[in-house]
Design an enzyme around this catalytic site. Sequence first.
Site, PDB file in Angstrom:
ATOM      1  N   SER A   1      44.238 140.832  -7.753  1.00  0.00           N
ATOM      2  CA  SER A   1      42.866 140.554  -7.143  1.00  0.00           C
ATOM      3  C   SER A   1      42.699 138.992  -7.409  1.00  0.00           C
ATOM      4  CB  SER A   1      41.602 141.073  -7.833  1.00  0.00           C
ATOM      5  OG  SER A   1      41.542 142.528  -7.470  1.00  0.00           O
TER       6      SER A   1
ATOM      7  N   TYR B   1      34.485 141.734 -11.516  1.00  0.00           N
ATOM      8  CA  TYR B   1      33.745 142.984 -11.307  1.00  0.00           C
ATOM      9  C   TYR B   1      32.736 143.483 -12.026  1.00  0.00           C
ATOM     10  CZ  TYR B   1      38.850 143.282 -10.012  1.00  0.00           C
ATOM     11  OH  TYR B   1      40.181 142.886  -9.791  1.00  0.00           O
TER      12      TYR B   1
ATOM     13  N   TYR C   1      46.367 143.745   3.106  1.00  0.00           N
ATOM     14  CA  TYR C   1      45.872 143.879   1.683  1.00  0.00           C
ATOM     15  C   TYR C   1      46.660 143.897   0.555  1.00  0.00           C
ATOM     16  CZ  TYR C   1      42.498 144.845  -1.849  1.00  0.00           C
ATOM     17  OH  TYR C   1      42.188 145.203  -3.014  1.00  0.00           O
TER      18      TYR C   1
ATOM     19  N   VAL D   1      44.245 142.999 -11.690  1.00  0.00           N
ATOM     20  CA  VAL D   1      44.917 144.227 -12.550  1.00  0.00           C
ATOM     21  C   VAL D   1      46.113 144.240 -13.099  1.00  0.00           C
ATOM     22  CG1 VAL D   1      43.043 145.861 -11.927  1.00  0.00           C
ATOM     23  CG2 VAL D   1      45.467 145.862 -10.749  1.00  0.00           C
TER      24      VAL D   1
ATOM     25  N   LYS E   1      42.342 137.230  -4.019  1.00  0.00           N
ATOM     26  CA  LYS E   1      41.311 137.193  -3.370  1.00  0.00           C
ATOM     27  C   LYS E   1      40.471 135.981  -3.397  1.00  0.00           C
ATOM     28  CE  LYS E   1      40.531 142.050  -4.680  1.00  0.00           C
ATOM     29  NZ  LYS E   1      39.941 143.018  -5.304  1.00  0.00           N
TER      30      LYS E   1
END
Length: 306
Positions: A61, A240, A188, A258, A64
């Site tokens: 992530s 998160y 993705y 992660v 992103k």
Amino acid sequence: MQDLINDIAAAMANAEERGKVADYIPELGHVDPQQFAISLATVDGKVYSAGCATTPFSIQSISKVFTLTIALGQVGDSLWSKVGREPSGDPFNSIVQLEHESGKPRNPFINAGAIAVVDAIMMGHEPKETLGEILSFVRYIANDDSIYFDHAVAASEMAHRDRNASLAHFMKAFGRLRHDVDKVLGTYFHQCAIAMSCEQLAHAGLFLASDGINKPSGIRVVAPQRARRINSLMMMCGHYDASGEFAFRVGLPGKSGVGGGILAIAPGHGSIAVWSPGLDAYGNSLLGTQALEMFVQRTGWSVFGH
């Protein structure tokens, strides 16, 4: 500074509780949790590293941040019609809020939001073209053409895609995605499977520490206001449903993945990348968070201080 980085690495090497690797992505479940790395790239061009800082790992992530930067460059503020800017308070793969909020994800860093960002940057192109653009951008800001996609990790995610596919189909049902769901997901998963070392990642984050300029190379990546806004989203949403806890303990804009990596930005000072594969209950690197907390306590680089 090198002594501090060495001290942190030594402290983490002795830690008994190391968290749990992300075994729901089988390829990540095989990674040795004993590994630790830290790298600091400063705005004046110095690099301080310790541990296995040249070992590539799956950034997941953290990617992103880079796709958000690309999307804002391509479509500007119209991106915010597709994805919000608020913390979610829910796990990164939650579908609950999407239903309440008509398929518009809360922010670009939860999975649904990142899928919406990918859809925005595809611009009618095939996944291969979009992925080429993403990889070229990451190589450009890191100044390193050896950065690559780990296709085994991408395949592992594709084989266990049900939750992310649910999010994407849900958004598609609300008319939020323009492209074919499988093509968006394929893009993705490969984006998340970019492999980088801590040294490469620290270099890639430098533009966010200097108002959008990678100072050692002199390259302007984004405008100052955009760099500040990306940093603000990292602070609010980068961890998160534990983003508040990270802000409280570390006090820097940060983005976790992660794979066990965290990229943290100390505006005016530098970019810090840490990696330890074991995660806490929220999916953030357990030792990586501890290392950054220790770093900020010793340097005073929190954005909430002087």
